[in-house]
Motif scaffolding. Structure first.
Motif, PDB file in Angstrom:
ATOM      1  N   CYS A  63       2.838   2.015   6.977  1.00  0.00           N
ATOM      2  CA  CYS A  63       2.603   0.724   7.607  1.00  0.00           C
ATOM      3  C   CYS A  63       3.445  -0.334   6.914  1.00  0.00           C
ATOM      4  CB  CYS A  63       1.133   0.336   7.507  1.00  0.00           C
ATOM      5  SG  CYS A  63       0.008   1.482   8.307  1.00  0.00           S
ATOM      6  N   LEU A  64       4.056  -1.156   7.731  1.00  0.00           N
ATOM      7  CA  LEU A  64       4.880  -2.249   7.228  1.00  0.00           C
ATOM      8  C   LEU A  64       4.564  -3.465   8.071  1.00  0.00           C
ATOM      9  CD1 LEU A  64       7.219  -3.415   5.542  1.00  0.00           C
ATOM     10  CD2 LEU A  64       8.790  -2.511   7.243  1.00  0.00           C
ATOM     11  N   SER A  65       4.019  -4.497   7.421  1.00  0.00           N
ATOM     12  CA  SER A  65       3.669  -5.725   8.131  1.00  0.00           C
ATOM     13  C   SER A  65       2.743  -5.403   9.303  1.00  0.00           C
ATOM     14  CB  SER A  65       4.944  -6.432   8.587  1.00  0.00           C
ATOM     15  OG  SER A  65       4.640  -7.670   9.189  1.00  0.00           O
ATOM     16  N   THR A  66       3.185  -5.633  10.525  1.00  0.00           N
ATOM     17  CA  THR A  66       2.331  -5.377  11.688  1.00  0.00           C
ATOM     18  C   THR A  66       2.681  -4.071  12.393  1.00  0.00           C
ATOM     19  OG1 THR A  66       3.825  -6.668  13.084  1.00  0.00           O
ATOM     20  CG2 THR A  66       1.964  -7.844  12.099  1.00  0.00           C
ATOM     21  N   SER A  67       3.561  -3.277  11.810  1.00  0.00           N
ATOM     22  CA  SER A  67       4.027  -2.047  12.457  1.00  0.00           C
ATOM     23  C   SER A  67       3.501  -0.808  11.745  1.00  0.00           C
ATOM     24  CB  SER A  67       5.556  -2.010  12.479  1.00  0.00           C
ATOM     25  OG  SER A  67       6.071  -3.126  13.186  1.00  0.00           O
ATOM     26  N   THR A  68       3.276   0.242  12.529  1.00  0.00           N
ATOM     27  CA  THR A  68       2.860   1.533  12.000  1.00  0.00           C
ATOM     28  C   THR A  68       3.813   2.598  12.523  1.00  0.00           C
ATOM     29  OG1 THR A  68       0.544   0.854  11.956  1.00  0.00           O
ATOM     30  CG2 THR A  68       0.975   3.217  11.873  1.00  0.00           C
ATOM     31  N   PHE A  69       4.302   3.438  11.622  1.00  0.00           N
ATOM     32  CA  PHE A  69       5.243   4.501  11.971  1.00  0.00           C
ATOM     33  C   PHE A  69       4.609   5.832  11.586  1.00  0.00           C
ATOM     34  CE2 PHE A  69       7.444   0.629  10.904  1.00  0.00           C
ATOM     35  CZ  PHE A  69       8.303   0.432  11.981  1.00  0.00           C
ATOM     36  N   LYS A  70       4.510   6.752  12.552  1.00  0.00           N
ATOM     37  CA  LYS A  70       3.828   8.020  12.310  1.00  0.00           C
ATOM     38  C   LYS A  70       4.800   9.185  12.324  1.00  0.00           C
ATOM     39  CE  LYS A  70      -0.331   6.469  14.797  1.00  0.00           C
ATOM     40  NZ  LYS A  70      -1.228   6.787  15.932  1.00  0.00           N
ATOM     41  N   ALA A  71       4.513  10.170  11.476  1.00  0.00           N
ATOM     42  CA  ALA A  71       5.239  11.435  11.543  1.00  0.00           C
ATOM     43  C   ALA A  71       4.900  12.082  12.884  1.00  0.00           C
ATOM     44  CB  ALA A  71       4.840  12.345  10.390  1.00  0.00           C
TER      45      ALA A  71
END
Length: 125
Positions: A63-71
Motif C-alpha cells: 500500500c502506498l498513500s491511497t493505492s493498493t497493489f496486489k500480487a
C-alpha cells in the motif's frame, strides 16, 4: 562540523507494531489483521506477506498513500488493505483452509525469511 552533527540527528524511524496475536477463525469468516506503524518517511510503503509452513514469506500486496497493489495470486476481492492514518490493516474475507498461515506486515520489501525485517506476525488457524 555542522553537517556531521545534522547527519547524526536526522535518522529514519521505522517500526511496525503488532496489535494482536494468533487469530482463530472458521472457514467463511472475515478477519482483519491489524498493523500500526511509525516512520519519519513521507509517503511510506507498507507490505503484507504470507508465510506457509516450511515456506518463505510470500509477497501479497503493498500500500502506498491511497493505492493498493496486489500480487497476481492475491488480486481478488477476498484480500484488501489500505493505509488508514498510521495503520494498514489486512482484511481477508470468506476464509479458506488455504489461508492458514503466518502473516507479516513490513515497512520494507523483503525476499528473505529474516525475522528482523518482518516485525508483525499473525497466525491464522
Amino acid at each position: 562540523s555542522p553537517s556531521a552533527l545534522c547527519s547524526t540527528i536526522v535518522s529514519i524511524i521505522n517500526k511496525v507494531i503488532q496489535e494482536q496475536g494468533d487469530v482463530i477463525a472458521a472457514e467463511g469468516d472475515t478477519v482483519t489483521l491489524g498493523c500500526r506503524y511509525e516512520t519519519t518517511r513521507t509517503g511510506p510503503t507498507l507490505f503484507w506477506y504470507k508465510q506457509e509452513v516450511n515456506g518463505y514469506p510470500q509477497y501479497m500486496l503493498h500500500c502506498l498513500s491511497t493505492s493498493t497493489f496486489k500480487a497476481e495470486e492475491f488480486n481478488v476481492d477476498r484480500f484488501d488493505s489500505k493505509i488508514i492514518e498510521t495503520s494498514v490493516p489486512l482484511k481477508i474475507q470468506k476464509l479458506q483452509l488455504s489461508d492458514s498461515a503466518v502473516y507479516y506486515c513490513a515497512l520494507q520489501p523483503t525476499v528473505t525469511g529474516n525475522s528482523k525485517t518482518l516485525k508483525t506476525l499473525y497466525k491464522i488457524f
